[in-house]
Design an enzyme around this catalytic site. Structure first.
Site, PDB file in Angstrom:
ATOM      1  CE  LYS A 123      -3.860  -2.417   2.103  1.00  0.00           C
ATOM      2  NZ  LYS A 123      -4.512  -2.879   3.329  1.00  0.00           N
TER       3      LYS A 123
ATOM      4  CD  GLN B  25      -3.528  -4.531   6.524  1.00  0.00           C
ATOM      5  OE1 GLN B  25      -3.368  -3.515   5.855  1.00  0.00           O
ATOM      6  NE2 GLN B  25      -4.129  -5.598   6.035  1.00  0.00           N
TER       7      GLN B  25
ATOM      8  CG  ASP C  81      -9.918  -0.129   4.735  1.00  0.00           C
ATOM      9  OD1 ASP C  81      -9.551  -0.380   3.570  1.00  0.00           O
ATOM     10  OD2 ASP C  81      -9.319  -0.513   5.747  1.00  0.00           O
TER      11      ASP C  81
END
Ligand code: NDP
Length: 286
Positions: free
Chosen positions: A54, A98, A121
């Site tokens: 990422k 995460q 997200d």
């Protein structure tokens, strides 16, 4: 006839190229450089790889990244405090924690603490609610990536039977909504579905997101169907496979994504896209 292979890497590259231009424009027009903070709690090797990928992708398009590593023993309160600090930080437009985090951290509460405007997200209940009510803002990256891949095939979606295998918040449910908004008729299958093979055999569009290695074989698929394989499963020999048996499915499908090199790169590309959107929104509000 063998299926068209939907090349996630190539589509993701073209998304990044478009984003790099947008980022440059945002910098010159509004003096804003998009910033993404990635919070990693613990030492999970797979999570470390995801986070590294990422960061790399962000750098390629000119997004600033902040790498926040917390020990596996970090308390829930410490992670919450980190999220609160990032919510207040004007240089950060996107916050990603995460998942999964270690046991002592309550993932749900952490997600709910993220400022919805920075929820790149798309997992926050406000983001989900907006999607459900047809006012999408931050849409989960994987289903968005799937929609971009479907678009790349040029296949007309309106009126098509779409079958999604998996009903998670991050893939299955939002995927069904996005397909419905494109006027497909979605069916969601899950572990209690009685005759999944029958459902799959009717699918013009099949999205497999169960996390079950090579569960769907070519004989189950409708000839000519577009098959999107979200699953990522590591076999004992170390190789990665999807939820679809690629070799048999590609002989029947009209188009199919590979694993790796399919949905994975698109998920990251959509994370970048959500971050740039969040930065643009913040620039508009200043
Ligand atoms: P979850 O474990 O949260 O959900 C899996 C879903 O699949 C559940 O709804 C479950 O049903 C259903 N399921 C499991 N087994 C079966 C079965 N035998 N038949 C029918 N349905 C079944 O997983 P995620 O949604 O998070 O991820 C799914 C897969 O996608 C994983 O392999 C994951 O690694 C991958 N993934 C890939 C991404 C990418 O970028 N390529 C991003 C995100 C995920 P039930 O609800 O009844 O338990």
């Amino acid at each position: 006839m063998a299926a068209e292979i939907i090349d996630g890497k190539a589509i993701a590259k073209s998304v990044r190229e478009e984003l790099a231009v947008e980022v440059e424009q945002l910098k010159s027009d509004a003096g804003v450089t998009p910033g993404l903070a990635v919070v990693l709690v613990g030492e999970d090797p797979a999570s470390k790889v995801y986070v590294r990928n990422k960061h790399r992708a962000c750098e390629r398009v000119g997004i600033n990244t902040r790498d926040i590593r917390m020990s596996a023993e970090a308390s829930h309160e410490e992670v919450m405090e980190q999220v609160h600090n990032l919510n207040e930080d004007p240089d950060i437009h996107g916050i990603l924690v995460q998942l999964p985090t270690p046991e002592q951290v309550d993932d749900e509460e952490i997600i709910n603490a993220i400022d919805p405007a920075k929820d790149v997200d798309g997992f926050h209940p406000i983001s989900m609610g907006k999607l459900l009510t047809g006012q999408p803002e931050m849409v989960p990256c994987t289903p968005r990536g799937v929609m971009r891949m479907l678009e790349s095939t040029g296949v007309e979606l309106s009126g098509k039977e779409a079958v999604i295998v998996g009903r998670s918040n991050i893939v299955g449910k939002p995927q069904a909504l996005l397909l419905m908004y494109e006027h497909c008729t979605p069916t969601i299958c899950h572990s209690r579905t009685r005759d999944m093979t029958e459902h799959i055999s009717r699918a013009d569009i099949l999205v497999a997101a169960a996390g079950m290695p090579q569960m769907i074989t070519g004989d189950m698929i409708k000839p000519g169907a577009v098959v999107i394989d979200v699953g990522i499963n590591r076999l004992d020999d170390g190789s990665l496979v999807g939820d679809v048996d690629f070799d048999s499915a590609k002989e029947v499908a009209g188009a199919i994504t590979p694993v790796p090199g399919g949905v994975g790169p698109m998920t990251i590309a959509m994370l970048l896209d959500n971050t740039v959107r969040a930065a643009k929104n913040s620039a508009c509000c200043c």
